[in-house]
Design an enzyme around this catalytic site. Structure first.
Site, PDB file in Angstrom:
ATOM      1  N   HIS A  94      27.281  75.779  59.912  1.00 51.21           N
ATOM      2  CA  HIS A  94      26.457  75.784  58.698  1.00 51.21           C
ATOM      3  C   HIS A  94      25.712  77.104  58.578  1.00 51.21           C
ATOM      4  O   HIS A  94      25.099  77.578  59.539  1.00 51.21           O
ATOM      5  CB  HIS A  94      25.448  74.628  58.714  1.00 51.21           C
ATOM      6  CG  HIS A  94      24.563  74.602  57.500  1.00 51.21           C
ATOM      7  ND1 HIS A  94      25.054  74.375  56.230  1.00 51.21           N
ATOM      8  CD2 HIS A  94      23.229  74.812  57.357  1.00 51.21           C
ATOM      9  CE1 HIS A  94      24.067  74.419  55.362  1.00 51.21           C
ATOM     10  NE2 HIS A  94      22.944  74.692  56.016  1.00 51.21           N
ATOM     11  N   SER A  95      25.763  77.703  57.394  1.00 50.13           N
ATOM     12  CA  SER A  95      25.057  78.941  57.073  1.00 50.13           C
ATOM     13  C   SER A  95      25.504  80.053  58.027  1.00 50.13           C
ATOM     14  O   SER A  95      26.701  80.366  58.080  1.00 50.13           O
ATOM     15  CB  SER A  95      23.545  78.695  57.115  1.00 50.13           C
ATOM     16  OG  SER A  95      22.840  79.727  56.458  1.00 50.13           O
ATOM     17  N   LEU A  96      24.599  80.673  58.775  1.00 52.10           N
ATOM     18  CA  LEU A  96      25.030  81.645  59.784  1.00 52.10           C
ATOM     19  C   LEU A  96      26.132  81.060  60.652  1.00 52.10           C
ATOM     20  O   LEU A  96      27.096  81.741  61.010  1.00 52.10           O
ATOM     21  CB  LEU A  96      23.853  82.083  60.657  1.00 52.10           C
ATOM     22  CG  LEU A  96      24.155  82.886  61.920  1.00 52.10           C
ATOM     23  CD1 LEU A  96      23.075  83.918  62.182  1.00 52.10           C
ATOM     24  CD2 LEU A  96      24.285  81.979  63.160  1.00 52.10           C
ATOM     25  N   SER A 121      30.105  75.636  56.026  1.00 54.79           N
ATOM     26  CA  SER A 121      29.128  74.967  55.166  1.00 54.79           C
ATOM     27  C   SER A 121      28.000  75.913  54.791  1.00 54.79           C
ATOM     28  O   SER A 121      27.486  76.655  55.637  1.00 54.79           O
ATOM     29  CB  SER A 121      28.556  73.749  55.917  1.00 54.79           C
ATOM     30  OG  SER A 121      27.419  73.224  55.267  1.00 54.79           O
TER      31      SER A 121
END
Length: 261
Positions: A94-96, A121
């Protein structure tokens, strides 16, 4: 299997599931930790063996120097994950963590231990990077950025002692992802699923769909109601989506020629 000693620093297994046919390795967001995926692990066990990747500089690794390079994070994460691959594996970030999962998957494919697929994500495709400098902000502006995201980090924004522990990791993570540049011409061979919230300012839908340019395999986009941390509010739907996608990949891989025709 238990987490090998060589990997124990980086890998957390909250609900060991030795009979699971598949491993799901989870990479947290900037400032996040492996424990963010504890609820997901509890939901998916024992059907999946869920691993959380623990970056240095937080929780039980808070006394270790943070890593502020995506390349080094990917190298170290892949090195730690390889000994844990005793069955088919799917990467989820998720993200990073989405960018990191992508880079780790590239390294695993290069070494012949590639994943069944990856699920990214809340992150723009690597080819859609922007020039951003949040990691250069002072503490007040950095905290303001965290508040905008409505994530789990906001739960400790009023605790000075926790903030002093959290901010160095957040700053290092932002530096890693903001300085990251995709290597032109590199793409995965495995399927990619890109997920995001429909009101995520950091992952516009067009930029999320651009993940299709980073695999020679199949691509699917899944958009959920919510903001950058939609996966907390949509936990049940996200768990079902992960289960359905990973199970489909596993079934396709293990299907006999007769059943595949």
């Amino acid at each position: 299997m238990t987490v090998p000693a060589a990997s124990a620093q980086w890998v957390r297994r909250f609900h060991p599931s030795p009979q699971a046919p598949l491993t799901l390795a989870c990479f947290p967001h900037a400032g996040g930790s492996a424990s963010y995926f504890f609820p997901l692990s509890r939901t998916l066990a024992p059907a999946f063996d869920v691993l959380g990747i623990q970056y240095p500089g937080r929780q039980d690794r808070r006394h270790e120097p943070c890593i502020d390079s995506m390349e080094e994070l990917a190298d170290r994460s892949a090195e730690a994950l390889r000994p844990c691959i005793d069955r088919p594996i799917v990467l989820f970030g998720h993200s990073l963590g989405a960018t990191l999962a992508f880079e780790v998957a590239l390294r695993l494919e290069e070494s012949g231990t590639g994943p069944l697929g990856i699920i990214v994500s809340g992150r723009r495709a690597p080819s859609r990077q922007r020039r951003e400098f949040v990691h250069l902000h002072d503490d007040d502006r950095l905290l303001a950025e965290l508040r905008k995201l409505n994530g789990t980090a906001t739960q400790v924004l009023g605790e000075d002692e926790l903030l002093r522990i959290l901010l160095p990791a957040v700053r290092a993570d932002y530096k890693a992802v903001e300085n990251y540049r995709h290597r032109s011409g590199t793409a995965l061979n495995c399927p990619v699923v890109a997920m995001a919230g429909d009101d995520d300012p950091l992952a516009p839908t067009d930029d999320v769909r651009a993940w299709q340019d980073h695999t020679t395999g199949t691509f699917t986009a899944r958009i959920f109601p919510g903001d950058h941390f939609y996966l907390s509010d949509q936990a049940a739907a996200v768990a079902k989506a992960l289960t359905d996608m990973a199970t489909a990949w596993l079934t396709a891989t293990t299907a006999s020629p007769a059943s595949a025709t």
